[in-house]
Design an enzyme around this catalytic site. Structure first.
Site, PDB file in Angstrom:
ATOM      1  N   SER A  10       1.991  -2.134  -4.286  1.00  0.00           N
ATOM      2  CA  SER A  10       1.968  -2.286  -2.825  1.00  0.00           C
ATOM      3  C   SER A  10       0.699  -1.653  -2.259  1.00  0.00           C
ATOM      4  CB  SER A  10       3.225  -1.700  -2.172  1.00  0.00           C
ATOM      5  OG  SER A  10       3.156  -0.296  -2.081  1.00  0.00           O
ATOM      6  N   LYS A  62       8.398   8.139  -0.410  1.00  0.00           N
ATOM      7  CA  LYS A  62       9.832   8.181  -0.105  1.00  0.00           C
ATOM      8  C   LYS A  62      10.446   9.564  -0.262  1.00  0.00           C
ATOM      9  CE  LYS A  62      10.439   4.009   1.270  1.00  0.00           C
ATOM     10  NZ  LYS A  62      11.015   3.670   2.567  1.00  0.00           N
TER      11      LYS A  62
HETATM   12  C1  LIG Z   1       6.099   0.946  -3.307  1.00  0.00           C
HETATM   13  C2  LIG Z   1       6.434   0.857  -1.850  1.00  0.00           C
HETATM   14  N1  LIG Z   1       5.475   0.530  -0.982  1.00  0.00           N
HETATM   15  C3  LIG Z   1       5.717   0.435   0.338  1.00  0.00           C
HETATM   16  C4  LIG Z   1       6.983   0.669   0.868  1.00  0.00           C
HETATM   17  C5  LIG Z   1       7.195   0.531   2.339  1.00  0.00           C
HETATM   18  O1  LIG Z   1       7.578   1.713   2.989  1.00  0.00           O
HETATM   19  P1  LIG Z   1       8.566   1.689   4.240  1.00  0.00           P
HETATM   20  O2  LIG Z   1       9.966   1.573   3.719  1.00  0.00           O
HETATM   21  O3  LIG Z   1       8.346   3.003   4.934  1.00  0.00           O
HETATM   22  O4  LIG Z   1       8.251   0.526   5.103  1.00  0.00           O
HETATM   23  C6  LIG Z   1       7.986   0.987  -0.013  1.00  0.00           C
HETATM   24  C7  LIG Z   1       9.334   1.179   0.473  1.00  0.00           C
HETATM   25  O5  LIG Z   1      10.291   1.314  -0.258  1.00  0.00           O
HETATM   26  C8  LIG Z   1       7.720   1.109  -1.402  1.00  0.00           C
HETATM   27  O6  LIG Z   1       8.688   1.434  -2.290  1.00  0.00           O
END
Ligand SMILES: Cc1ncc(COP(=O)(O)O)c(C=O)c1O
Length: 321
Positions: A267, A54
């Site tokens: 994630s 991010k």
């Molecule tokens: C830990 C984590 N994984 C995956 C994502 C997914 O990313 P995106 O917002 O680009 O879809 C986020 C988004 O906030 C996240 O904080």
């Protein structure tokens, strides 16, 4: 269209911390692939200065607003985020001289609150029962009432553009033989920006989204069944959407640390669980998955140390978006 500043150093010295964002490593996870003819590679977005992908998004959102004359140093910015975007935006606001109001559900993990505060952000609590959707609604209201600029990562094209210009361009340069790209679905920014760039490069590259089962939240990921489809998300740009459970994500998060030495957030466990499933079904090829963030913010959940049932239960109750 605003142009992003790529990571740049003059004679080895970066002029400020935001210049170090991006240019992350791509690492082979040789022990993880269940198929000797399929390579699984990890793009380590945890290497960014605040520890997540991010940083790219937040920098893109702020630089785009600056380029369009919507903000200038000293201004206040409001954004609905409890998670990585808030932390990234708080750091960038510190460096660039903005004030940040982060609207977030009251039940996010304490590490996240502390990180936002240490970068000087003001935290505005939204009702935990309504999760990230509640934070979005409250931020929208406050932005309109108080006339404060809200970048709104869910609907701002500068979010996917960060990945079109950065994440995907780096992958193509470092691994032109990529066959499959796998990333978690949050705002959809990573998937949209990377899908567009990768398919312009080679249309056959398969783009796979990792989504949590509804009612079984995986920190950072979003189920489209929860009633909010981010405006930047175009499902046509995805080849497949695969569901993961929280338990499988936790198990793979542990394996990443135990077998590959990678200290990642949950994630990423979901992403690499899907990568291994895909590898089983392929004859040969190369899969690139995204390690979206490092594990630091999840330590208090006991992911690496506690009984699996207890961890799962705790993660189900605490929102870490
Ligand atoms: C830990 C984590 N994984 C995956 C994502 C997914 O990313 P995106 O917002 O680009 O879809 C986020 C988004 O906030 C996240 O904080």
């Amino acid at each position: 269209m605003a142009s992003l500043s790529p990571p740049s150093a003059v004679q080895g010295v970066f002029t400020d911390l935001t210049k170090t964002i991006g240019e992350t490593s791509l690492v082979e996870l040789s022990g993880l692939s269940p198929n000797p003819d399929v390579r699984i590679l990890a793009k380590l977005e945890s290497e960014n200065p605040t520890g997540s992908i991010k940083d790219r998004t937040a920098l893109s959102l702020i630089e785009d607003a600056e380029a369009r004359g919507l903000i200038s140093p000293g201004d206040t910015i409001i954004e609905p985020t409890s998670g990585n975007t808030g932390i990234a935006m708080a750091m960038i606001c510190r460096v660039r001289g903005y004030k940040l109001q982060a609207v977030m559900p009251e039940n996010v993990t304490e590490e996240r609150r502390q990180m936002l505060r240490l970068f000087g952000a003001q935290i505005i609590d939204s009702d935990g029962e309504f999760g990230s959707n509640g934070a979005v609604k409250l931020a929208r209201t406050l932005s309109a009432e108080r006339d404060i600029f809200m970048p709104f990562q869910y609907g701002n094209p500068a979010n996917p553009r960060a990945h079109y210009d950065g994440t995907a361009a780096e992958i193509i340069r470092d691994c032109p033989d990529i066959d499959v790209f796998v990333a978690g679905l949050g705002t959809g920014g990573t998937l949209m920006g990377c899908s567009q760039r990768l398919k312009e490069f080679r249309d056959e590259i398969e783009v796979v989204a990792v989504e949590p089962l509804q009612g079984d939240p995986v920190s950072g990921l979003r189920s489209l069944e929860d009633g909010f489809v981010p405006p930047i998300l175009d499902l046509e740009r995805l080849d497949r959407k695969l569901l993961v459970t929280n338990r499988d994500s936790i198990l793979m998060t542990r394996r990443l640390a135990e077998e590959e030495g990678i200290f990642a957030g949950v994630s990423s466990g979901g992403v690499f669980h899907v990568c291994t499933r895909l590898a089983e079904t392929m004859d040969s090829g190369t899969i690139v998955g995204i390690v979206c963030d490092g594990g630091w913010k999840y330590l208090s959940t006991g992911i690496w140390t506690d009984d699996l049932d207890d961890v799962e239960d705790l993660l189900d109750r605490s929102l870490s978006w």
